[in-house]
Scaffold this active site. Structure first.
Site, short mmCIF file in Angstrom:
data_model
loop_
_atom_site.label_atom_id
_atom_site.label_comp_id
_atom_site.label_asym_id
_atom_site.label_seq_id
_atom_site.Cartn_x
_atom_site.Cartn_y
_atom_site.Cartn_z
N GLU A 35 -2.45 -34.51 -12.26
CA GLU A 35 -2.66 -33.10 -12.61
C GLU A 35 -1.61 -32.20 -11.96
OE1 GLU A 35 -4.40 -32.24 -14.94
OE2 GLU A 35 -5.81 -33.89 -15.22
N TYR A 118 -7.51 -24.40 -13.23
CA TYR A 118 -7.44 -25.55 -14.14
C TYR A 118 -7.60 -26.87 -13.39
CZ TYR A 118 -5.66 -29.51 -16.53
OH TYR A 118 -5.55 -30.79 -17.00
N ASP A 136 -7.22 -25.32 -20.16
CA ASP A 136 -5.78 -25.23 -20.00
C ASP A 136 -5.20 -24.54 -21.23
OD1 ASP A 136 -5.95 -27.14 -22.00
OD2 ASP A 136 -4.18 -28.20 -21.30
N CYS A 190 -2.96 -29.64 -32.80
CA CYS A 190 -3.06 -28.17 -32.86
C CYS A 190 -2.03 -27.58 -31.91
CB CYS A 190 -4.48 -27.75 -32.48
SG CYS A 190 -4.89 -26.04 -32.90
N CYS A 197 -2.04 -29.48 -39.26
CA CYS A 197 -3.41 -29.25 -39.70
C CYS A 197 -3.91 -30.34 -40.64
CB CYS A 197 -3.52 -27.87 -40.35
SG CYS A 197 -3.13 -26.51 -39.23
N CYS A 200 -5.87 -32.80 -38.70
CA CYS A 200 -6.92 -32.29 -37.81
C CYS A 200 -8.28 -32.86 -38.18
CB CYS A 200 -6.97 -30.77 -37.86
SG CYS A 200 -8.14 -30.08 -36.67
N CYS A 205 -12.53 -24.74 -39.30
CA CYS A 205 -11.58 -24.06 -38.43
C CYS A 205 -11.48 -22.62 -38.90
CB CYS A 205 -10.21 -24.73 -38.48
SG CYS A 205 -8.91 -23.80 -37.60
#
Length: 291
Positions: A35, A118, A136, A190, A197, A200, A205
């Site tokens: 991280e 985060y 995030d 995304c 898309c 997706c 959406c």
DNA sequence: CACTCGTGGGG
DNA sequence: TCCCCAAGAGT
């Protein structure tokens, strides 16, 4: 709204990238290291550095025992070397104050150097399976589009972002996978530019159903790099990473000849940040060289 | 809140 | 080429 949890989780089961820090045998400390490295640095560049890092320093105490200079060298060119220094400091605090065990609650994690809103939630969720919202830039973008029907996330407003994700979050058994799936969707489908898309998994959406309205946000200020203090700092530090003994001022001066005032300012800021130290005879080295 | 702090790959 | 931006944090 149609429940997006199964759609997202099933998609993640099929399409997830095989990233080493997601494997089940990875310790909380090693998740934390990933991280830190992933703060503003792309996955592809982090992966080889993370592998070498956790093989060399598998625990907080092992990391704390290393010199700051070796930590900065191992960080290499991931960028923002203050993160490396904070990771080293974080390892020291965990080793000395927490018995070498990474804390599992958000509040305690937030007290550690280099850990913000985060990272604290990412560690609690991904390393300890806690049901906490993880927000995030990817998550904020996915929620802005799928839930609010906007092209981009609004300027960060933490409480509202956390509430948005909390409202979507499934029970504890599924929360970690849901959150990593949300991030994965933002990272691979995304995306900020040219979202895919057609690939997706979400059946609903708001952005799509509204006809993909364009961003209304004012154009973000471009983050220039060439000619900035950051570039000068980068060059200075690159010289010092490649040397294991102190160098003279003249050897540093040659990396930036166009603006000597800027060069002096950059070097001074590295000293202030504790990334560089000056020896008694006036030469320069990475902080902690020889420790 | 606005700004700083590295680096390099892709559109 | 140039520009965008990539799992943020600290001041």
């Amino acid at each position: 709204m149609t429940d997006i949890v199964p759609q997202l989780v099933d998609w993640y089961d099929r399409e997830q990238r095989d990233l080493p820090w997601r494997r089940p045998d990875v310790s909380p400390w090693q998740v934390l290291v990933s991280e830190f490295m992933l703060q503003q640095t792309p996955v592809a560049r982090v992966e080889p550095v993370w592998r070498a890092w956790v093989a060399r320093w598998p625990t907080p105490s092992a990391t704390a025992a290393a010199s700051a200079a070796d930590v900065l060298r191992a960080w290499g060119k991931l960028g923002y070397p203050r993160r490396a220094k904070r990771l080293h400091e974080c390892a020291t605090v965990i080793a000395t104050d927490f018995g070498d065990a990474v804390p599992s609650d958000v509040e305690t994690l937030l007290t550690l150097p280099g850990i913000g809103a985060y990272t604290a939630r990412a560690v609690a969720c991904f390393a300890y399976r806690r049901r906490v919202p993880v927000v995030d830039t990817n998550v904020r973008r996915v929620v802005a589009r799928a839930v609010h029907g906007r092209a981009d996330a609004a300027p960060s407003s933490s409480p509202r972002d956390l509430a948005d994700v909390e409202a979507l979050l499934p029970d504890e058994a599924l929360a970690p996978k849901f959150s990593i799936a949300l991030m994965e969707l933002g990272a691979t489908v995304c995306t900020a530019r040219a979202p895919r898309c057609a690939s997706c998994p979400l059946s609903v959406c708001a952005w799509r159903s509204r006809g993909f309205p364009a961003s209304t946000a004012p154009a973000r200020r471009v983050q220039r790099y060439a000619g900035t203090d950051r570039q000068v700092r980068g060059r200075l530090l690159d010289v010092l990473r490649g040397r294991d003994s102190p160098v003279t001022r003249a050897e540093l001066d040659v990396v930036w000849l166009s603006d000597t005032a800027q060069r002096d300012r950059a070097l001074d800021s590295l000293l202030v940040d504790g990334l560089v130290e000056q020896t008694a005879d006036g030469r320069f080295a990475l902080a902690g060289e020889g420790d």
